[in-house]
Write a protein that holds these residues in place. Structure first.
Motif, PDB file in Angstrom:
ATOM      1  N   ASN A  94      -4.107  30.473 -23.867  1.00 61.19           N
ATOM      2  CA  ASN A  94      -3.586  31.394 -22.849  1.00 61.19           C
ATOM      3  C   ASN A  94      -3.381  32.767 -23.478  1.00 61.19           C
ATOM      4  N   SER A  95      -2.795  33.703 -22.747  1.00 65.56           N
ATOM      5  CA  SER A  95      -2.668  35.080 -23.221  1.00 65.56           C
ATOM      6  C   SER A  95      -1.762  35.216 -24.443  1.00 65.56           C
ATOM      7  N   LYS A  96      -0.843  34.275 -24.640  1.00 63.32           N
ATOM      8  CA  LYS A  96       0.075  34.342 -25.780  1.00 63.32           C
ATOM      9  C   LYS A  96      -0.460  33.614 -27.015  1.00 63.32           C
ATOM     10  N   GLY A  97      -1.625  32.999 -26.890  1.00 58.67           N
ATOM     11  CA  GLY A  97      -2.207  32.281 -28.014  1.00 58.67           C
ATOM     12  C   GLY A  97      -1.833  30.808 -28.041  1.00 58.67           C
ATOM     13  N   ASP A  98      -1.143  30.324 -26.996  1.00 53.43           N
ATOM     14  CA  ASP A  98      -0.777  28.911 -26.925  1.00 53.43           C
ATOM     15  C   ASP A  98      -1.979  28.092 -26.478  1.00 53.43           C
ATOM     16  N   LEU A  99      -2.050  26.853 -26.913  1.00 54.99           N
ATOM     17  CA  LEU A  99      -3.072  25.934 -26.420  1.00 54.99           C
ATOM     18  C   LEU A  99      -2.510  25.224 -25.197  1.00 54.99           C
ATOM     19  N   VAL A 100      -3.225  25.318 -24.064  1.00 56.29           N
ATOM     20  CA  VAL A 100      -2.774  24.758 -22.797  1.00 56.29           C
ATOM     21  C   VAL A 100      -3.834  23.793 -22.282  1.00 56.29           C
ATOM     22  N   LEU A 101      -3.409  22.676 -21.704  1.00 54.79           N
ATOM     23  CA  LEU A 101      -4.321  21.679 -21.158  1.00 54.79           C
ATOM     24  C   LEU A 101      -5.171  22.311 -20.052  1.00 54.79           C
ATOM     25  N   ASP A 102      -6.480  22.174 -20.156  1.00 52.76           N
ATOM     26  CA  ASP A 102      -7.412  22.811 -19.219  1.00 52.76           C
ATOM     27  C   ASP A 102      -7.666  21.871 -18.042  1.00 52.76           C
ATOM     28  N   THR A 103      -6.814  21.956 -17.023  1.00 53.41           N
ATOM     29  CA  THR A 103      -6.928  21.072 -15.860  1.00 53.41           C
ATOM     30  C   THR A 103      -8.097  21.475 -14.964  1.00 53.41           C
ATOM     31  N   GLU A 104      -8.445  22.766 -14.938  1.00 52.72           N
ATOM     32  CA  GLU A 104      -9.578  23.216 -14.117  1.00 52.72           C
ATOM     33  C   GLU A 104     -10.883  22.611 -14.633  1.00 52.72           C
ATOM     34  N   LYS A 105     -11.069  22.618 -15.924  1.00 55.14           N
ATOM     35  CA  LYS A 105     -12.257  22.032 -16.537  1.00 55.14           C
ATOM     36  C   LYS A 105     -12.317  20.530 -16.252  1.00 55.14           C
ATOM     37  N   ALA A 106     -11.152  19.889 -16.250  1.00 55.11           N
ATOM     38  CA  ALA A 106     -11.102  18.457 -15.970  1.00 55.11           C
ATOM     39  C   ALA A 106     -11.526  18.159 -14.536  1.00 55.11           C
ATOM     40  N   LYS A 107     -11.083  18.999 -13.581  1.00 51.36           N
ATOM     41  CA  LYS A 107     -11.472  18.799 -12.172  1.00 51.36           C
ATOM     42  C   LYS A 107     -12.971  18.989 -11.978  1.00 51.36           C
ATOM     43  N   ILE A 108     -13.519  20.005 -12.636  1.00 50.87           N
ATOM     44  CA  ILE A 108     -14.950  20.289 -12.502  1.00 50.87           C
ATOM     45  C   ILE A 108     -15.790  19.144 -13.061  1.00 50.87           C
ATOM     46  N   ASN A 109     -15.418  18.643 -14.225  1.00 48.73           N
ATOM     47  CA  ASN A 109     -16.194  17.599 -14.900  1.00 48.73           C
ATOM     48  C   ASN A 109     -15.774  16.178 -14.515  1.00 48.73           C
ATOM     49  N   GLY A 110     -14.718  16.041 -13.707  1.00 49.21           N
ATOM     50  CA  GLY A 110     -14.269  14.720 -13.269  1.00 49.21           C
ATOM     51  C   GLY A 110     -13.485  13.941 -14.315  1.00 49.21           C
ATOM     52  N   TYR A 111     -12.817  14.665 -15.208  1.00 48.37           N
ATOM     53  CA  TYR A 111     -11.996  14.004 -16.237  1.00 48.37           C
ATOM     54  C   TYR A 111     -10.632  13.645 -15.673  1.00 48.37           C
ATOM     55  N   GLU A 112     -10.025  12.643 -16.267  1.00 43.30           N
ATOM     56  CA  GLU A 112      -8.643  12.274 -15.963  1.00 43.30           C
ATOM     57  C   GLU A 112      -7.853  12.289 -17.273  1.00 43.30           C
ATOM     58  N   TYR A 113      -6.702  12.949 -17.273  1.00 44.74           N
ATOM     59  CA  TYR A 113      -5.829  12.961 -18.440  1.00 44.74           C
ATOM     60  C   TYR A 113      -4.668  12.001 -18.193  1.00 44.74           C
ATOM     61  N   THR A 114      -4.210  11.349 -19.244  1.00 48.35           N
ATOM     62  CA  THR A 114      -3.068  10.451 -19.107  1.00 48.35           C
ATOM     63  C   THR A 114      -1.804  11.271 -18.882  1.00 48.35           C
ATOM     64  N   TYR A 115      -0.777  10.634 -18.323  1.00 46.77           N
ATOM     65  CA  TYR A 115       0.464  11.342 -18.012  1.00 46.77           C
ATOM     66  C   TYR A 115       1.197  11.798 -19.267  1.00 46.77           C
ATOM     67  N   ASP A 116       0.964  11.137 -20.394  1.00 41.79           N
ATOM     68  CA  ASP A 116       1.679  11.510 -21.616  1.00 41.79           C
ATOM     69  C   ASP A 116       0.896  12.486 -22.491  1.00 41.79           C
ATOM     70  N   MET A 117      -0.202  12.986 -21.992  1.00 42.09           N
ATOM     71  CA  MET A 117      -0.977  13.990 -22.739  1.00 42.09           C
ATOM     72  C   MET A 117      -0.167  15.283 -22.783  1.00 42.09           C
TER      73      MET A 117
END
Length: 139
Positions: A94-117
């Motif tokens: 993100n803009s501050k340099g933090d690593l953030v889970l990319d949920t948009e990429k997951a929706k596009i590619n059909g990925y599912e992340y676990t709740y504890d990710m």
């Protein structure tokens, strides 16, 4: 206020807690009595052969082995930062340099992340650098 009454009502609790491996201090707190009086009552019950040290030792060994197994299992778990570093393709900056889970990429590619990710890993190094860096204007 410390209980100074008869032990008759408290003996059942004392025997159960003692056989479960509790210390005299833990028992005395539960019964609202002094540690010394609880120790004397334990000695008395041992002398009368109402409680036995062997039962307690076996319970203590059992509890120690259970705790050892739990600690062993807990030490095998991955920390959030290790998990994020091992699966960097699932994250974006993100803009501050933090690593953030990319949920948009997951929706596009059909990925599912676990709740504890982990959702985010803060970039503390960059923040510390920004705090210590002083901007000076040159005239």
């Amino acid at each position: 206020m410390v209980n100074k009454g008869s032990w008759r009502e408290d003996d059942k609790i004392l025997i159960e807690m003692f056989n479960n491996g509790c210390t005299a201090l833990e028992i005395s707190i539960k019964l609202n009595r002094t540690k010394e009086s609880t120790q004397k009552r334990i000695q008395y019950l041992k002398k009368k052969k109402i409680i036995f040290e062997l039962d307690r030792k076996l319970k203590q060994i059992e509890l120690r082995e259970i705790n050892k197994a739990i600690n062993y299992e807990n030490s095998k778990l991955m920390s959030d930062s290790s998990l994020i570093k091992s699966s960097l393709s699932a994250y974006k900056n993100n803009s501050k340099g933090d690593l953030v889970l990319d949920t948009e990429k997951a929706k596009i590619n059909g990925y599912e992340y676990t709740y504890d990710m982990p959702n985010k890993l803060r970039n503390n190094e960059g923040r510390e650098y920004n705090k210590t860096f002083i901007y000076r204007k040159t005239s």
